[in-house]
Design a protein around this motif. Structure first.
Motif, PDB file in Angstrom:
ATOM      1  N   PRO A 108      36.966  46.287  46.194  1.00 59.49           N
ATOM      2  CA  PRO A 108      37.489  45.947  44.966  1.00 59.49           C
ATOM      3  C   PRO A 108      36.396  45.368  44.028  1.00 59.49           C
ATOM      4  CG  PRO A 108      38.731  45.335  46.517  1.00 59.49           C
ATOM      5  CD  PRO A 108      37.810  45.665  47.512  1.00 59.49           C
ATOM      6  N   PRO A 109      36.339  45.552  42.648  1.00 53.73           N
ATOM      7  CA  PRO A 109      35.044  45.181  41.699  1.00 53.73           C
ATOM      8  C   PRO A 109      34.760  43.708  42.118  1.00 53.73           C
ATOM      9  CG  PRO A 109      36.663  46.661  40.505  1.00 53.73           C
ATOM     10  CD  PRO A 109      37.340  46.439  41.981  1.00 53.73           C
ATOM     11  N   VAL A 110      35.674  42.820  41.908  1.00 50.40           N
ATOM     12  CA  VAL A 110      35.428  41.577  41.982  1.00 50.40           C
ATOM     13  C   VAL A 110      34.915  41.086  43.239  1.00 50.40           C
ATOM     14  CG1 VAL A 110      36.584  39.165  41.799  1.00 50.40           C
ATOM     15  CG2 VAL A 110      37.623  41.160  40.623  1.00 50.40           C
ATOM     16  N   ALA A 111      35.257  41.609  44.304  1.00 49.57           N
ATOM     17  CA  ALA A 111      34.590  41.291  45.768  1.00 49.57           C
ATOM     18  C   ALA A 111      33.092  42.013  45.914  1.00 49.57           C
ATOM     19  CB  ALA A 111      35.376  41.892  46.795  1.00 49.57           C
ATOM     20  N   SER A 112      32.998  43.134  45.080  1.00 52.10           N
ATOM     21  CA  SER A 112      31.813  43.711  45.061  1.00 52.10           C
ATOM     22  C   SER A 112      30.558  42.846  44.240  1.00 52.10           C
ATOM     23  CB  SER A 112      31.539  45.072  44.411  1.00 52.10           C
ATOM     24  OG  SER A 112      32.508  45.831  44.999  1.00 52.10           O
ATOM     25  N   VAL A 113      31.273  42.215  42.984  1.00 54.56           N
ATOM     26  CA  VAL A 113      30.387  41.364  42.186  1.00 54.56           C
ATOM     27  C   VAL A 113      29.946  40.188  42.888  1.00 54.56           C
ATOM     28  CG1 VAL A 113      30.105  40.191  40.085  1.00 54.56           C
ATOM     29  CG2 VAL A 113      31.319  42.625  40.162  1.00 54.56           C
ATOM     30  N   VAL A 114      30.889  39.403  43.681  1.00 61.27           N
ATOM     31  CA  VAL A 114      30.735  38.542  44.290  1.00 61.27           C
ATOM     32  C   VAL A 114      29.584  38.628  45.280  1.00 61.27           C
ATOM     33  CG1 VAL A 114      31.986  36.587  45.765  1.00 61.27           C
ATOM     34  CG2 VAL A 114      32.986  37.352  43.690  1.00 61.27           C
ATOM     35  N   GLY A 115      29.746  39.574  46.142  1.00 62.04           N
ATOM     36  CA  GLY A 115      28.766  39.839  47.084  1.00 62.04           C
ATOM     37  C   GLY A 115      27.339  39.933  46.539  1.00 62.04           C
ATOM     38  N   PHE A 116      27.415  40.816  45.478  1.00 69.07           N
ATOM     39  CA  PHE A 116      26.002  41.118  44.859  1.00 69.07           C
ATOM     40  C   PHE A 116      25.320  39.756  44.285  1.00 69.07           C
ATOM     41  CE2 PHE A 116      25.772  45.333  45.581  1.00 69.07           C
ATOM     42  CZ  PHE A 116      24.485  45.821  44.922  1.00 69.07           C
ATOM     43  N   VAL A 117      26.193  39.045  43.865  1.00 69.23           N
ATOM     44  CA  VAL A 117      25.740  37.535  43.039  1.00 69.23           C
ATOM     45  C   VAL A 117      25.037  36.816  44.207  1.00 69.23           C
ATOM     46  CG1 VAL A 117      26.181  35.566  41.933  1.00 69.23           C
ATOM     47  CG2 VAL A 117      26.849  37.560  41.047  1.00 69.23           C
ATOM     48  N   PHE A 118      25.964  36.920  45.434  1.00 69.34           N
ATOM     49  CA  PHE A 118      25.475  36.085  46.545  1.00 69.34           C
ATOM     50  C   PHE A 118      23.929  36.550  47.233  1.00 69.34           C
ATOM     51  CE2 PHE A 118      25.070  36.078  51.212  1.00 69.34           C
ATOM     52  CZ  PHE A 118      24.983  34.602  51.486  1.00 69.34           C
TER      53      PHE A 118
END
Length: 328
Positions: free
Chosen positions: A135-145
């Motif tokens: 999911p896009p939201v999970a991908s963004v959260v992972g990348f920001v981390f």
């Protein structure tokens, strides 16, 4: 000598207009009966919202009361007085001009490599496609981390190598390139389409080029690209439409990088962090419509976005030669 007279031709009864009309209706009735549900859906979910949005764009509407006609006031404000819409439009243009072509080139390159690989072909296809299922939201959260300047693993590895890591999503100059890396990581959906088109290119054309002494670049230019031209056009059109509506990834990256986890009353200040570098056109339209409750002005922004998207699509299709082929 006997005279011969031409015998009268037998008269053929012409069908009456009423009979022709009934026959035509009877032949087209099954077609219309199968299309009626689609036409109803098109009218209810596309035509009506489009016309209603066009009407609201000329009004002052806040959802609480009836819309009041204001004429071109919203359009004048959009092009002359809104101080943040210009920055949002430039950021959106960056995603259209940079993100879409880079994603296409990257996906095409991966597709070329996978189409020629003989061993573990299914494994590598799965590896490159799996990120597109996240999911896009999970991908963004992972990348920001991962790219967190203080505690992220990327900067930790760089510090171990003696390199000072950048701020990534907290730096206005690197926030959009960081999202570009995310877009490349999630390019598996485009890669699969290119891979299917590449595997469908006739092998005899490659063999003919090899017999003529063509090198790899010449085979790509004169055989591969012409054969996958419709797929390139499809990828460009869908990519531009998605970039013009770019919202989720930029909004989530702004809030997570700013230490926020939800949308609240201060959304207009949170979106675009850092320094409005991730503020896109659709984000600002959302703020105006559902945070400031200026639905009339948000409808104006939507109409302008629709016209820009239609113009870009017309240019792409014209460059692809579809209009001239249809006329010919």
């Amino acid at each position: 000598m006997t005279s011969t007279r031409s015998l009268p031709r037998p008269s053929v009864a012409k069908p009456r207009p009423a009979m022709r009309t009934r026959s035509l209706l009877a032949s087209r009735l099954p077609v219309w009966s199968m299309m009626i549900l689609g036409l109803i859906g098109l009218a209810v979910f596309f035509l009506y919202p489009l016309l209603a949005n066009l009407y609201f764009s000329f009004t002052n509407y806040d959802l609480a009361g009836a819309p009041h006609w204001t004429g071109l006031r919203n359009y004048v404000y959009l092009f002359t007085q809104d101080s943040r819409v210009g920055k949002a439009a430039l950021n959106t243009l960056w995603f259209v001009v940079i993100l879409v072509p880079v994603r296409m080139v990257f996906s095409l390159g991966i597709g070329l490599l996978l189409s020629r690989r003989k061993t573990a072909r299914g494994f590598w296809r799965t590896v490159f496609y799996l990120p597109a299922l996240v999911p896009p939201v999970a991908s963004v959260v992972g990348f920001v981390f991962l790219f967190n300047p203080g505690t992220g693993p990327i900067n930790a590895v760089l510090r171990h190598l003696g390199i000072t890591g950048p701020l990534w999503f907290n730096d206005p100059a690197l926030s959009k390139p960081s999202l570009l890396l995310l877009g490349l990581w999630m390019a598996g959906d485009v890669m699969v389409i290119f891979l299917a088109a590449l595997l469908d290119v006739p092998k005899d054309q490659y063999e003919a080029c090899e017999l003529d002494g063509a090198n790899g670049w010449q085979r790509l230019r004169f055989v591969t690209l012409p054969n996958i031209r419709p797929v390139l056009l499809f990828s460009a059109v869908t990519g531009v439409i998605a970039a013009l509506q770019y919202f989720t990834e930029a909004a989530v990256a702004s809030m997570i990088a700013n230490g926020k986890t939800g949308i609240d009353a201060g959304t207009d200040q949170l979106l675009g962090y850092p320094d409005d570098s991730l503020l896109t056109y659709t984000q600002w339209m959302y703020v105006q419509g559902f945070n400031s409750f200026q639905l009339g002005y948000a409808s104006t922004m939507a109409v302008v976005l629709f016209l820009i998207a239609a113009a870009v699509m017309a240019v792409l299709l014209r460059r692809a030669g579809l209009f001239t082929k249809a006329q010919g």
